[in-house]
Scaffold this active site. Structure first.
Site, mmCIF file in Angstrom:
data_model
loop_
_atom_site.group_PDB
_atom_site.id
_atom_site.type_symbol
_atom_site.label_atom_id
_atom_site.label_comp_id
_atom_site.label_asym_id
_atom_site.label_seq_id
_atom_site.Cartn_x
_atom_site.Cartn_y
_atom_site.Cartn_z
ATOM 1 C CG PHE A 138 -1.847 1.164 1.289
ATOM 2 C CD1 PHE A 138 -2.790 1.383 0.296
ATOM 3 C CD2 PHE A 138 -1.746 2.080 2.319
ATOM 4 C CE1 PHE A 138 -3.623 2.492 0.337
ATOM 5 C CE2 PHE A 138 -2.575 3.196 2.373
ATOM 6 C CZ PHE A 138 -3.512 3.397 1.381
ATOM 7 C CG ASP A 176 3.965 -1.634 6.602
ATOM 8 O OD1 ASP A 176 3.050 -2.008 7.363
ATOM 9 O OD2 ASP A 176 3.784 -0.839 5.660
ATOM 10 C CG HIS A 182 -1.068 -6.564 4.989
ATOM 11 N ND1 HIS A 182 -0.684 -6.803 3.681
ATOM 12 C CD2 HIS A 182 -1.602 -5.316 4.986
ATOM 13 C CE1 HIS A 182 -0.961 -5.756 2.934
ATOM 14 N NE2 HIS A 182 -1.506 -4.834 3.696
ATOM 15 C CD GLN A 238 -8.195 0.359 6.270
ATOM 16 O OE1 GLN A 238 -7.550 -0.676 6.313
ATOM 17 N NE2 GLN A 238 -9.194 0.552 5.437
ATOM 18 C CE LYS A 278 -4.212 -2.708 6.784
ATOM 19 N NZ LYS A 278 -4.975 -1.730 6.021
ATOM 20 N NE ARG A 296 2.223 17.937 26.743
ATOM 21 C CZ ARG A 296 1.085 17.880 26.030
ATOM 22 N NH1 ARG A 296 0.651 16.748 25.526
ATOM 23 N NH2 ARG A 296 0.385 18.985 25.820
ATOM 24 C CE1 TYR A 309 2.236 25.554 25.569
ATOM 25 C CE2 TYR A 309 3.851 27.050 26.503
ATOM 26 C CZ TYR A 309 2.983 26.708 25.485
ATOM 27 O OH TYR A 309 2.857 27.512 24.394
ATOM 28 N NE ARG A 341 -2.856 12.649 23.438
ATOM 29 C CZ ARG A 341 -2.667 13.975 23.381
ATOM 30 N NH1 ARG A 341 -1.453 14.489 23.374
ATOM 31 N NH2 ARG A 341 -3.704 14.784 23.344
HETATM 32 C C1 LIG Z 1 1.069 -2.509 4.037
HETATM 33 C C2 LIG Z 1 0.410 -1.304 4.656
HETATM 34 N N1 LIG Z 1 1.161 -0.410 5.299
HETATM 35 C C3 LIG Z 1 0.642 0.665 5.893
HETATM 36 C C4 LIG Z 1 -0.726 0.909 5.844
HETATM 37 C C5 LIG Z 1 -1.248 2.177 6.431
HETATM 38 O O1 LIG Z 1 -2.178 2.008 7.432
HETATM 39 P P1 LIG Z 1 -3.317 3.083 7.700
HETATM 40 O O2 LIG Z 1 -4.325 2.973 6.618
HETATM 41 O O3 LIG Z 1 -3.831 2.691 9.048
HETATM 42 O O4 LIG Z 1 -2.660 4.422 7.715
HETATM 43 C C6 LIG Z 1 -1.561 -0.013 5.213
HETATM 44 C C7 LIG Z 1 -3.017 0.211 5.202
HETATM 45 O O5 LIG Z 1 -3.779 -0.043 4.383
HETATM 46 C C8 LIG Z 1 -0.982 -1.138 4.577
HETATM 47 O O6 LIG Z 1 -1.738 -2.035 3.922
#
Ligand SMILES: Cc1ncc(COP(=O)(O)O)c(C=O)c1O
Length: 413
Positions: free
Chosen positions: A97, A168, A171, A194, A197, A226, A233, A243
């Site tokens: 992605f 990353d 998935h 997301q 997922k 922070r 502050y 967050r």
């Molecule tokens: C391989 C990969 N990396 C990163 C992301 C990014 O995640 P998000 O959509 O939560 O920003 C995705 C999301 O679809 C993804 O499939």
């Protein structure tokens, strides 16, 4: 001979829907209401996010978790915490992605694409080695579809060339090899929550790591710079408010209760499907390395070799969809072919490096073959079904294969 293809007016193999996603119930309701009535809706005051960070990190063999608003920001925070500087190079796969590469741009660093392996769809360590330059600082392997990349090779390479590895794992919730859980191999890892997922709260992400110093850096960057011991502050580094909110964490805590069982179901079904579909000429499911102990099957990836199958990929996928099997050709082009890269439309990022970058010359032949000719996938919710559901998928593939001549005749009519 099977009945005529649904595409040509015959009966569909499957009319019932596959399991829907997301799955939720009373526990989500209970936690959401509890959070609502507590009046503590933000991470700084509530307990849901803290609980989720602890549980999710432990599940993946990591000491720390920092929950954030999505899985793009989590990658960027990991890069910033790793000390990536302006115009450093970061190696990424082109079959992923967009966010894997744009997170690098948002850290003001240069994404360098290295090819994937044709059989596993994962970043190829040999291609990564060839892409290393004196400017390279990090590698981001993606556990594509939920199958852990060759982390032993990347860790060796990183040690040899003094590079940071950030996984990353968007998935790969709960995926594992004999050496450990997805998310525990690199200095840091990033997950997404997301909507699509395997673990979701609509939008969310997390950085995992086991190094106290890196964890403190991520925590600071996601919380306006922070320090944990500092005043409210008092802001120490370039950062923002990234967050995760308490409502999202409440949903994630409830979803987490089901994750192990859902992952076991997907993995069982995925392995069964891979065995059965792999018997059909021209269908090549993602190759599972011998040390893979759990595939999270966010996607069931396969190659469809039109020549060996006897009909082109697009026609086969169209016929499968008509039979009631939702199937996609997946990413349609390598990331470096996106207009964003071809036009170097990087906004305020990479003011110097962009002058020498030319993504039009990038060439990753395996990724190009997968995108333009052979790649395809089924989505994770299908794999939550019963054996009966899996049999329907196989029946549809077998039917389309038996009737492949009709597809060819249709195309030339
Ligand atoms: C391989 C990969 N990396 C990163 C992301 C990014 O995640 P998000 O959509 O939560 O920003 C995705 C999301 O679809 C993804 O499939």
């Amino acid at each position: 001979m099977s009945q005529p293809l649904a595409l040509l007016g015959g009966p569909k193999v499957r009319s019932r829907p596959f399991p829907s996603w997301p799955v939720f119930g009373k526990e989500e309701e209970r936690r959401l209401l509890e959070t609502l009535h507590s009046g503590k809706w933000g991470k700084l005051h509530g307990l849901q996010t803290q609980e989720f960070e602890r549980r999710f990190a432990a599940m993946h063999g990591c000491a720390h978790g920092v929950a954030v608003v999505n899985g793009t920001v989590s990658l960027r925070i990991a890069l910033m915490a790793a000390g990536i500087e302006a115009e450093d190079e970061v190696i990424v796969p082109p079959y992923t992605f967009l966010a894997t590469a744009t997170a690098v741009l948002e850290a003001n660093a240069v994404p360098v694409f290295a090819d994937v392996d044709l059989e596993t769809f994962n970043l190829d360590p040999t291609a990564v080695r060839a892409a290393i330059t004196p400017r390279t600082r990090a590698i981001i392997p993606v556990h594509m579809g939920g199958q852990v990349a060759d982390m032993d090779a990347f860790r060796r390479l990183a040690k040899e060339r003094d590079l940071v590895v950030i996984e990353d794992a968007a998935h790969a919730h709960c995926a594992a090899t004999a050496s450990g859980a997805a998310g525990s191999f690199g200095q840091m890892s990033s997950f997404s929550f997301q909507s699509s997922k395997n673990l979701t709260c609509g939008e969310g992400g997390i950085v995992l790591c086991s190094d106290d110093r890196l964890a403190a850096a991520c925590r600071s960057i996601h919380n306006c710079g922070r320090l944990e011991s500092g005043a409210w502050y008092e802001h120490h580094v370039m950062s923002g408010n990234y967050r995760l909110g308490e409502f999202q964490a409440a949903v994630l805590n409830a979803q987490l209760d089901r994750l192990a069982e859902q992952t076991a179901t997907r993995d069982r079904n995925g392995q069964w499907l891979a065995r059965r579909l792999g018997e059909i000429p021209g269908v090549h499911p993602q190759k599972r390395p011998a040390d893979c102990t759990r595939h999270s099957y966010h996607l069931f990836l396969f190659r469809l070799d039109g020549e060996a199958f006897g009909a082109p990929r697009e026609a086969v996928l169209e016929a499968l969809r008509a039979e009631g099997i939702p199937v996609s050709a997946g990413y349609a082009l390598p990331l470096y072919r996106q207009p964003l890269f071809l036009n170097r439309a990087f906004g305020p990022y990479l003011p110097v490096a962009r002058k020498r970058l030319d993504y039009a010359t990038a060439h990753c032949p395996n990724c190009e073959e997968i995108c333009s000719r052979q790649g395809a996938w089924l989505e994770q919710n299908l794999l939550l079904g019963s054996l009966d559901d899996m049999q329907d998928i196989v029946r549809a593939f077998e039917k389309v294969h038996q009737r492949r001549a009709d597809l060819v005749a249709r195309a030339s009519a």
